[in-house]
Design a protein around this motif. Structure first.
Motif, short mmCIF file in Angstrom:
data_model
loop_
_atom_site.label_atom_id
_atom_site.label_comp_id
_atom_site.label_asym_id
_atom_site.label_seq_id
_atom_site.Cartn_x
_atom_site.Cartn_y
_atom_site.Cartn_z
N ARG A 140 0.81 -1.22 0.00
CA ARG A 140 0.00 0.00 0.00
C ARG A 140 0.85 1.27 0.00
NH1 ARG A 140 -5.33 -1.22 0.88
NH2 ARG A 140 -5.71 -3.38 1.49
N THR A 141 2.04 1.20 -0.55
CA THR A 141 2.83 2.42 -0.73
C THR A 141 2.70 2.94 -2.16
OG1 THR A 141 4.82 1.11 -1.20
CG2 THR A 141 4.47 1.83 1.07
N LEU A 142 2.07 2.17 -3.04
CA LEU A 142 1.66 2.62 -4.37
C LEU A 142 0.18 2.31 -4.54
CD1 LEU A 142 4.43 1.49 -6.92
CD2 LEU A 142 4.02 3.81 -6.06
N ASP A 143 -0.50 3.16 -5.30
CA ASP A 143 -1.91 2.92 -5.61
C ASP A 143 -2.09 2.29 -6.99
OD1 ASP A 143 -2.96 4.21 -3.20
OD2 ASP A 143 -2.20 6.06 -4.09
N ALA A 144 -1.16 2.53 -7.88
CA ALA A 144 -1.20 1.93 -9.22
C ALA A 144 0.21 1.89 -9.76
CB ALA A 144 -2.12 2.71 -10.15
N ALA A 145 0.44 1.01 -10.74
CA ALA A 145 1.77 0.86 -11.31
C ALA A 145 1.67 0.55 -12.79
CB ALA A 145 2.53 -0.26 -10.59
N ARG A 158 -5.12 -5.98 -13.48
CA ARG A 158 -4.26 -5.30 -14.44
C ARG A 158 -4.99 -5.17 -15.76
NH1 ARG A 158 -1.59 -8.37 -18.33
NH2 ARG A 158 -1.66 -10.64 -18.05
N ARG A 159 -4.55 -4.19 -16.54
CA ARG A 159 -5.14 -3.93 -17.84
C ARG A 159 -4.02 -3.57 -18.81
NH1 ARG A 159 -9.08 0.65 -17.30
NH2 ARG A 159 -7.31 2.00 -17.69
N LEU A 160 -4.05 -4.16 -19.99
CA LEU A 160 -3.03 -3.87 -20.99
C LEU A 160 -3.13 -2.42 -21.43
CD1 LEU A 160 -0.81 -5.05 -22.87
CD2 LEU A 160 -2.62 -5.42 -24.56
N VAL A 161 -2.00 -1.74 -21.44
CA VAL A 161 -1.94 -0.36 -21.91
C VAL A 161 -1.53 -0.32 -23.38
CG1 VAL A 161 -0.74 1.85 -21.63
CG2 VAL A 161 -1.43 0.55 -19.61
N ARG A 162 -0.46 -1.04 -23.72
CA ARG A 162 -0.02 -1.12 -25.11
C ARG A 162 1.07 -2.18 -25.23
NH1 ARG A 162 2.89 3.67 -23.67
NH2 ARG A 162 5.13 3.30 -23.71
N ARG A 163 1.39 -2.53 -26.46
CA ARG A 163 2.55 -3.38 -26.76
C ARG A 163 3.72 -2.47 -27.10
NH1 ARG A 163 3.63 -8.60 -26.29
NH2 ARG A 163 4.18 -8.96 -28.46
N GLU A 164 4.85 -2.70 -26.46
CA GLU A 164 6.04 -1.89 -26.68
C GLU A 164 7.03 -2.63 -27.58
OE1 GLU A 164 7.36 1.24 -23.62
OE2 GLU A 164 7.39 -0.67 -22.59
N ALA A 267 1.44 -2.72 -19.02
CA ALA A 267 0.12 -2.80 -18.40
C ALA A 267 0.07 -1.89 -17.18
CB ALA A 267 -0.19 -4.23 -17.99
N VAL A 268 -1.13 -1.60 -16.71
CA VAL A 268 -1.31 -0.88 -15.46
C VAL A 268 -1.97 -1.83 -14.47
CG1 VAL A 268 -3.53 0.10 -16.20
CG2 VAL A 268 -2.25 1.20 -14.35
N ALA A 269 -1.47 -1.83 -13.24
CA ALA A 269 -1.99 -2.72 -12.20
C ALA A 269 -2.39 -1.92 -10.97
CB ALA A 269 -0.93 -3.77 -11.82
N TRP A 270 -3.38 -2.43 -10.24
CA TRP A 270 -3.85 -1.78 -9.03
C TRP A 270 -4.51 -2.83 -8.15
CZ3 TRP A 270 -6.06 -1.63 -13.78
CH2 TRP A 270 -7.39 -2.04 -13.90
N ARG A 271 -4.76 -2.49 -6.90
CA ARG A 271 -5.40 -3.43 -5.98
C ARG A 271 -6.87 -3.58 -6.34
NH1 ARG A 271 -2.09 -0.50 -2.87
NH2 ARG A 271 -3.75 0.98 -2.33
N SER A 272 -7.34 -4.80 -6.40
CA SER A 272 -8.73 -5.07 -6.78
C SER A 272 -9.72 -4.40 -5.84
CB SER A 272 -8.99 -6.58 -6.80
OG SER A 272 -8.09 -7.24 -7.65
N ARG A 280 -9.87 5.57 -10.59
CA ARG A 280 -10.61 5.22 -11.82
C ARG A 280 -10.48 6.33 -12.86
NH1 ARG A 280 -11.31 -0.18 -11.08
NH2 ARG A 280 -11.31 -0.41 -8.81
N THR A 281 -10.53 7.57 -12.41
CA THR A 281 -10.41 8.68 -13.35
C THR A 281 -9.04 8.69 -14.01
OG1 THR A 281 -11.94 10.04 -12.05
CG2 THR A 281 -10.49 11.20 -13.56
N VAL A 282 -7.99 8.50 -13.23
CA VAL A 282 -6.63 8.54 -13.78
C VAL A 282 -6.38 7.33 -14.69
CG1 VAL A 282 -4.17 8.44 -13.19
CG2 VAL A 282 -5.70 9.95 -11.92
N LEU A 283 -6.92 6.16 -14.34
CA LEU A 283 -6.78 4.99 -15.22
C LEU A 283 -7.45 5.25 -16.56
CD1 LEU A 283 -7.44 1.99 -12.76
CD2 LEU A 283 -5.25 2.84 -13.62
#
Length: 293
Positions: A140-145, A158-164, A267-272, A280-283
């Motif tokens: 809990r020292t990060l909210d999303a990654a 997690r949700r895929l952001v893009r393929r690099e 991808a971006v990951a966060w606690r379920s 949610r807004t920033v995601l």
């Protein structure tokens, strides 16, 4: 003391007239007079000196006016802040970023949040490895990654952001710096600067080399993308890196295309369990930025 009564008192004290205060509040003058009398009875003091022409404040009334104004202002500001947080447009969010996302995604997202959500604060940490970000999410020292999968920790979404796409970073003057796509076979026997073995980029490099019929010759290893490129600039060898690192223009480093470039997921990951409206807004904003690229 009710907040409604405090607002009514402030109106009378500022207008110095019950009739004008009643018009300002869109209420009946007798009802307003009754509310002020009830307030005085509740406090046990006289707040207003009434005459036929005007209303004057007693010392107690002046104190209530001065302090009351601040209280009403604070309450109104609090209500506005609560509404903003509830709508996901204010608050604080702690975000971690993988090396490649540090130099592309992170500054673009920070600028967009500052433009669209002035009430929000982002606390950003770049150049993090996926294991470190997973641990920070669990702790809990990060909210999303924004990271390179896989994500093994339970309780994380997690949700895929893009393929690099991956490219080749080479020292300036290197024989591979020809401006033409470099086949994987050209890396056989050449010392390579690599990301850490637990990184998605390292695994993609090994798979690319294995498909070309050889094992990569690992010269030096670094956990941070900036350190990988610094070693390349120092002549330590070539490195296969995410294309987003082209944004990090380092003296002594050139970027070349790979003939059959591999790619890694970002991808971006966060606690379920995290139901933060701001998260949610920033995601959503993150995905909009990536979709617009």
């Amino acid at each position: 003391m009710e907040l409604r009564q405090l607002r009514q008192f402030i109106a009378v004290a500022e207008e110095r007239h019950f009739g004008r205060a009643a018009e300002r509040l869109s209420t009946a003058q007798p009802a307003l007079s009754q509310q002020i009398r009830q307030l005085e009875e509740r406090l046990g003091v006289t707040l207003l000196e009434r005459t036929t022409r005007r209303v004057d404040l007693t010392p107690a009334g002046q104190l209530l006016l001065d302090r009351g104004r601040r209280i009403v202002t604070d309450v109104e500001a609090l209500a506005a802040d609560v509404r903003q947080v509830g709508r996901g447009s204010a608050g604080a969010l702690r975000l971690g970023f993988a090396g490649s996302a540090t130099y592309g995604t992170m500054p673009r997202l920070a600028r967009e949040v500052a433009r669209r959500l002035p009430g929000a604060t982002l606390r950003l940490q770049g150049e993090m490895s996926t294991p470190d970000m997973e641990a920070a999410l669990r702790g809990r020292t990060l909210d999303a990654a924004v990271l390179h999968p896989p994500v093994a920790s339970p309780g994380l979404e997690r949700r895929l952001v893009r393929r690099e796409r991956l490219v080749l970073a080479v020292p300036t003057g290197c024989p591979l710096a020809t401006g033409r796509p470099v086949p994987a076979s050209a890396l056989a026997g050449r010392p390579l600067v690599c990301h850490a073995p637990d990184s998605a980029v390292h695994r993609a490099l090994e798979e690319m080399c294995r498909a070309a019929g050889f094992a990569p010759l690992i010269g030096q290893v670094a956990r941070e993308s900036s350190a990988v490129l610094s070693l390349v600039a120092a002549g330590g060898g070539e490195a296969v890196v995410p294309e987003a690192l082209r944004a990090l223009q380092l003296h002594g480093v050139a970027y070349e295309e790979l003939a059959d470039p591999p790619a890694v997921d970002l991808a971006v990951a966060w606690r379920s369990e995290d139901r933060s409206p701001l998260l949610r807004t920033v995601l959503t904003m993150l995905q909009e930025l990536e979709d617009a690229e």
